[in-house]
Design an enzyme around this catalytic site. Structure first.
Site, mmCIF file in Angstrom:
data_model
loop_
_atom_site.group_PDB
_atom_site.id
_atom_site.type_symbol
_atom_site.label_atom_id
_atom_site.label_comp_id
_atom_site.label_asym_id
_atom_site.label_seq_id
_atom_site.Cartn_x
_atom_site.Cartn_y
_atom_site.Cartn_z
ATOM 1 N N LYS A 61 0.833 -1.209 0.000
ATOM 2 C CA LYS A 61 0.000 0.000 0.000
ATOM 3 C C LYS A 61 0.863 1.253 0.000
ATOM 4 O O LYS A 61 0.628 2.188 -0.769
ATOM 5 C CB LYS A 61 -0.931 0.015 1.212
ATOM 6 C CG LYS A 61 -1.970 1.137 1.150
ATOM 7 C CD LYS A 61 -2.518 1.502 2.505
ATOM 8 C CE LYS A 61 -1.596 2.464 3.230
ATOM 9 N NZ LYS A 61 -2.175 3.038 4.460
ATOM 10 N N ASP A 110 -6.520 1.217 1.238
ATOM 11 C CA ASP A 110 -6.432 1.447 2.676
ATOM 12 C C ASP A 110 -7.721 0.952 3.336
ATOM 13 O O ASP A 110 -8.542 0.284 2.706
ATOM 14 C CB ASP A 110 -6.182 2.924 2.974
ATOM 15 C CG ASP A 110 -7.414 3.791 2.707
ATOM 16 O OD1 ASP A 110 -8.339 3.331 2.005
ATOM 17 O OD2 ASP A 110 -7.453 4.928 3.208
#
Length: 259
Positions: free
Chosen positions: A151, A169
């Protein structure tokens, strides 16, 4: 002379059904048609023409640090901690010179700050030793840095280098399942679906649009459906409104004050 056997109606039907089966397999990735996907992201683009990440940074290095620190922390909390830190250490060399103890003092208001301070020093050391103090542009290289996962790498690739990615997220993980946009159990699986279904012309900003939509409208505790510009298209079982909010451009984001 032997005549070729004519194809059976079953064989012909199987052949003609192949494209339909492929289309059906594609549609199982999301509850939305191609036209609906186009309209969802078109509306997001009108609402926020130039969405921005809300972590304060001054260069790719400080962005890597900020995103790494943001794990299990709010952007607002990270921004408060890093403002003073980045004034004195905005390069890997300066961060190493500052040292782990002082880095820890700067970020002690952030969750898991002790381990994060170690990672900041370790990634700074790796950048100096292995990458000539330059933040790499590829995901494969970025994830080698201590404290940097997929991420974080995706965020850096997008925000620092303009490479279209999908940084999944907690907000995107939630709404991808809630509104059945990309239903899946893991961030990697959701990322894979979104990269396939988001219309190409909207892909660069898509992860910011989805994050901001989840943060400010499709909230975790109670979605604010009356404020949603895609309420009429949304396929969530939780939605309380079918009338979309007026499609107007929102005020410019205020970076630094978001929770």
């Amino acid at each position: 002379m032997t005549l070729a056997k004519p194809k059976s109606s079953t064989q012909s039907l199987k052949k003609s059904n192949q494209p339909a089966r492929k289309s059906a397999a594609t549609s199982r990735r999301t509850a939305y048609s191609r036209a609906e996907l186009e309209e969802i992201f078109r509306r997001f683009s009108v609402q926020r023409p130039e969405p921005k990440g809300e972590l304060e940074h001054v260069n790719p290095f400080t962005l890597v640090v900020a995103v790494a620190l943001s794990a299990q922390a709010t952007d607002a909390g990270v921004n408060k901690a890093t403002r003073a830190l980045f004034k004195v250490a905005d390069t890997p060399e300066k961060m190493l010179a500052l040292g782990e103890d002082k880095v820890r003092d700067h970020i002690k208001t952030i969750g898991l700050y002790r381990n994060k301070a170690k990672n900041v020093i370790a990634l700074s050391r790796m950048l100096v030793d292995d990458f000539g103090s330059v933040v790499p542009k590829t995901r494969e290289e970025l994830v080698k840095l201590p404290g940097v996962g997929r991420k974080t790498a995706n965020v850096v690739m997008s925000m620092a280098f303009g490479i279209p990615t999908m940084a999944v997220d907690t907000h995107i993980l939630r709404i991808a399942n809630r509104i059945r946009l990309a239903p899946a159990k893991t961030p990697d699986a959701i990322e894979d679906i979104l990269m396939k279904i988001v219309p190409k012309q909207y892909l660069f900003h898509a992860h910011h649009w989805l994050i901001l939509h989840g943060r400010y409208c499709c909230k975790a505790r109670k979605p604010e459906c009356e404020r949603c510009v895609i309420a009429d298209i949304c396929k969530s079982a939780e939605k309380t409104c079918d009338i979309p909010a007026p499609l107007v451009e929102l005020p410019q984001q205020t970076i630094g004050g978001v929770e």
